[in-house]
Motif scaffolding. Structure first.
Motif, PDB file in Angstrom:
ATOM      1  N   UNK A 184      32.096  60.341  78.063  1.00  0.00           N
ATOM      2  CA  UNK A 184      31.754  61.083  79.666  1.00  0.00           C
ATOM      3  C   UNK A 184      32.135  60.555  80.358  1.00  0.00           C
ATOM      4  N   UNK A 185      31.572  60.982  81.830  1.00  0.00           N
ATOM      5  CA  UNK A 185      31.631  60.343  82.888  1.00  0.00           C
ATOM      6  C   UNK A 185      30.673  59.232  83.034  1.00  0.00           C
ATOM      7  N   UNK A 186      29.494  58.947  82.508  1.00  0.00           N
ATOM      8  CA  UNK A 186      28.587  57.634  83.020  1.00  0.00           C
ATOM      9  C   UNK A 186      29.595  56.602  82.320  1.00  0.00           C
ATOM     10  N   UNK A 187      29.661  56.703  80.904  1.00  0.00           N
ATOM     11  CA  UNK A 187      31.039  55.745  80.011  1.00  0.00           C
ATOM     12  C   UNK A 187      32.212  55.247  80.525  1.00  0.00           C
ATOM     13  N   UNK A 188      32.676  56.470  81.553  1.00  0.00           N
ATOM     14  CA  UNK A 188      33.762  56.736  81.837  1.00  0.00           C
ATOM     15  C   UNK A 188      34.140  55.593  82.867  1.00  0.00           C
ATOM     16  N   UNK A 189      33.276  54.918  83.806  1.00  0.00           N
ATOM     17  CA  UNK A 189      33.433  54.090  84.941  1.00  0.00           C
ATOM     18  C   UNK A 189      33.650  52.560  84.376  1.00  0.00           C
TER      19      UNK A 189
END
Length: 184
Positions: A49-54
């Motif tokens: 997901x986006x949180x871990x993707x950064x």
């Protein structure tokens, strides 16, 4: 969010950082007009997901910037945006549906940021193989900023399309037991 961090997620992020670093090094050494520095970020964003993707974008930019390519530090915001946008676009993990359109969607914001950095910070000259294309177009009536945007979008789009295809090829081969552990 922090309470859901697991060893599997940390391991995936570490693997993603290595994939980003190796890809960027290959593109740098071969002077490719694509970057190959976001496959790990894309994989993490799709699986977690986006949180871990950064995280892979930030951490791989730090490592690459301090070891082999100083320009990577300046493009850290691109990795952050790419991880977040990819995580949002692929929230449902629909892998094979509309790949060309999804590559387009994740390329637009990253290309805008990259083009601004390339034009305003570096005057169109970076370590990337696409620098030659920017310099050729900059001598036309398009000017430097628009030349950076055009070249950046096309190189980003093909880079993201290739990265998505490779990442999806890997994700399809992952056992369900592993992907289930990553979901928790």
């Amino acid at each position: 969010m922090l309470s859901k961090i697991s060893v599997h997620k940390i391991t995936l992020i570490a693997l993603a950082i290595v994939i980003n670093i190796v890809g960027s090094y290959i593109a740098l050494v071969l002077h490719l007009p694509i970057y190959l520095d976001s496959m790990g970020t894309i994989m993490t964003a799709i699986l977690l997901g986006p949180f871990y993707g950064l995280f892979p974008g930030v951490l791989s930019a730090l490592v690459t910037g301090m070891t082999s390519d100083i320009y990577a530090l300046y493009y850290m915001p691109v990795g952050i945006v790419l991880g977040i946008v990819t995580g949002l676009v692929f929230q449902r993990r629909n892998i094979s549906n509309k790949l060309f359109i999804k590559a387009f969607c994740i390329s637009i914001p990253a290309s805008l940021i990259s083009a601004c950095i390339t034009a305003n910070v570096f005057g169109g000259i970076t370590s990337s193989g696409s620098t030659m294309l920017v310099q050729l177009l900059a001598k036309t009536p398009l000017g430097l900023t628009l030349s950076c945007l055009i070249v950046q979008f096309f190189t980003d789009y093909f880079d993201r399309l290739l990265s998505l295809w490779l990442v999806f090829s890997v994700i399809k081969k992952l056992p369900d037991s592993l992907t289930n552990k990553l979901k928790n």
